[in-house]
Design a protein around this motif. Structure first.
Motif, mmCIF file in Angstrom:
data_model
loop_
_atom_site.group_PDB
_atom_site.id
_atom_site.type_symbol
_atom_site.label_atom_id
_atom_site.label_comp_id
_atom_site.label_asym_id
_atom_site.label_seq_id
_atom_site.Cartn_x
_atom_site.Cartn_y
_atom_site.Cartn_z
ATOM 1 N N ARG A 37 -9.285 -2.086 -1.473
ATOM 2 C CA ARG A 37 -8.346 -1.693 -2.529
ATOM 3 C C ARG A 37 -8.449 -0.193 -2.784
ATOM 4 O O ARG A 37 -9.504 0.399 -2.573
ATOM 5 C CB ARG A 37 -8.646 -2.472 -3.814
ATOM 6 C CG ARG A 37 -8.448 -3.982 -3.686
ATOM 7 C CD ARG A 37 -9.037 -4.730 -4.865
ATOM 8 N NE ARG A 37 -10.497 -4.611 -4.886
ATOM 9 C CZ ARG A 37 -11.238 -4.601 -6.001
ATOM 10 N NH1 ARG A 37 -10.650 -4.666 -7.190
ATOM 11 N NH2 ARG A 37 -12.545 -4.519 -5.933
ATOM 12 N N ARG B 99 -3.807 2.799 0.841
ATOM 13 C CA ARG B 99 -3.714 1.523 0.136
ATOM 14 C C ARG B 99 -2.979 0.480 0.983
ATOM 15 O O ARG B 99 -3.411 -0.678 1.094
ATOM 16 C CB ARG B 99 -2.999 1.722 -1.208
ATOM 17 C CG ARG B 99 -2.907 0.449 -2.051
ATOM 18 C CD ARG B 99 -2.193 0.722 -3.360
ATOM 19 N NE ARG B 99 -2.873 1.762 -4.134
ATOM 20 C CZ ARG B 99 -2.345 2.944 -4.417
ATOM 21 N NH1 ARG B 99 -1.117 3.259 -3.989
ATOM 22 N NH2 ARG B 99 -3.019 3.824 -5.110
ATOM 23 N N GLU B 100 -1.876 0.890 1.582
ATOM 24 C CA GLU B 100 -1.100 -0.060 2.385
ATOM 25 C C GLU B 100 -1.758 -0.335 3.732
ATOM 26 O O GLU B 100 -1.719 -1.458 4.228
ATOM 27 C CB GLU B 100 0.324 0.474 2.576
ATOM 28 C CG GLU B 100 1.079 0.675 1.269
ATOM 29 C CD GLU B 100 1.000 -0.545 0.360
ATOM 30 O OE1 GLU B 100 1.198 -1.688 0.856
ATOM 31 O OE2 GLU B 100 0.717 -0.375 -0.848
ATOM 32 N N ARG C 100 -4.838 -2.713 3.046
ATOM 33 C CA ARG C 100 -4.607 -3.978 2.357
ATOM 34 C C ARG C 100 -5.004 -5.172 3.229
ATOM 35 O O ARG C 100 -5.669 -6.113 2.750
ATOM 36 C CB ARG C 100 -3.143 -4.067 1.931
ATOM 37 C CG ARG C 100 -2.863 -5.081 0.835
ATOM 38 C CD ARG C 100 -1.371 -5.103 0.489
ATOM 39 N NE ARG C 100 -0.904 -3.880 -0.119
ATOM 40 C CZ ARG C 100 -0.972 -3.609 -1.425
ATOM 41 N NH1 ARG C 100 -1.535 -4.487 -2.245
ATOM 42 N NH2 ARG C 100 -0.514 -2.479 -1.909
#
Length: 231
Positions: free
Chosen positions: A168, A159-160, A163
């Motif tokens: 997503r 997710r990070e 980003r």
């Protein structure tokens, strides 16, 4: 594989889509998406494909080194394939540990590596069907919970990392779901099977729909859905 550039619908790949939770998700997304129906059994996959308005087969063993080609654009990837096995730490052999982690973690990481270019191209969404066991563990659950904790670590990191690329990542954590896998687990636990202690696959599919329909400026990062009655 159909050229995704010519499709009027967004494209979703759902792994483990031939039965249970994965099938319910494929049917839910089939209302709005062109669905790549993932599964190992060609006959079962074909049955789901035939029931959807816009779909095609993605027949594969995700632990294999060679997989079918992926589309150039992938709007949604739902990671629903998985296995449940193992008992106490003292009684579970190495082969079981390796198999569960191979299916639930390592094959997921390999598929994600292949799918990321198509997901980045679409600013797409990854939905990992994790488990309540990916949040807490209990006696006899170390193998399965360990794999789901590892899956949660993988998706949290992804997710990070993604980003900045507009991808997503959502982690769904269902409690006990009325599936063949759950029936086998309850039998191993020595309980009578009672659906009042479960939710339905369609309930899990509804939570996936929430994540899919959210505008791309927001993310459902983690969502838990559990039965009202608990053992």
């Amino acid at each position: 594989m159909t050229s995704t550039a010519a499709l009027p619908r967004p494209v979703a790949l759902v792994t483990g889509a031939s039965r249970g939770i994965g099938r319910a998700i494929a049917e839910e997304l089939g209302r709005t998406h062109h669905v790549l129906v993932g599964g190992r059994d060609a006959g079962a996959v074909a049955e789901v494909v035939a029931a959807l308005p816009s779909a095609e087969a993605f027949v594969a063993d995700l632990t294999a080194e060679v997989l079918p080609p992926l589309p150039d654009r992938l709007d949604t990837l739902v990671l629903s394939a998985g296995v449940e096995d193992g008992g106490t730490v003292a009684d579970t052999d190495d082969a079981t540990w390796r198999h569960v982690f191979e299916v639930n973690v390592f094959s997921v990481a390999a598929l994600l590596r292949r799918a990321l270019p198509a997901l980045r191209s679409a600013h797409g969404l990854v939905v990992a069907i994790n488990s309540g066991s990916g949040l807490t563990s209990a006696a006899g659950g170390g193998v399965y919970s360990g794999s789901k904790f590892a899956l949660r670590a993988l998706t949290d990191a992804l997710r990070e990392e993604e980003r900045p690329n507009g991808v997503r990542v959502t982690s769904i954590h269902p409690g006990r779901v009325d599936t063949d896998m759950q029936r086998a687990l309850v039998a191993r636990e020595g309980h009578d099977y009672d659906t009042s202690y479960t939710i339905t696959p369609e309930m899990v599919a509804a939570t996936v729909r929430v994540a899919v329909d959210l505008p791309s400026t927001g993310t459902v990062e983690s969502l838990t859905v559990r039965p009202m009655r608990r053992r």
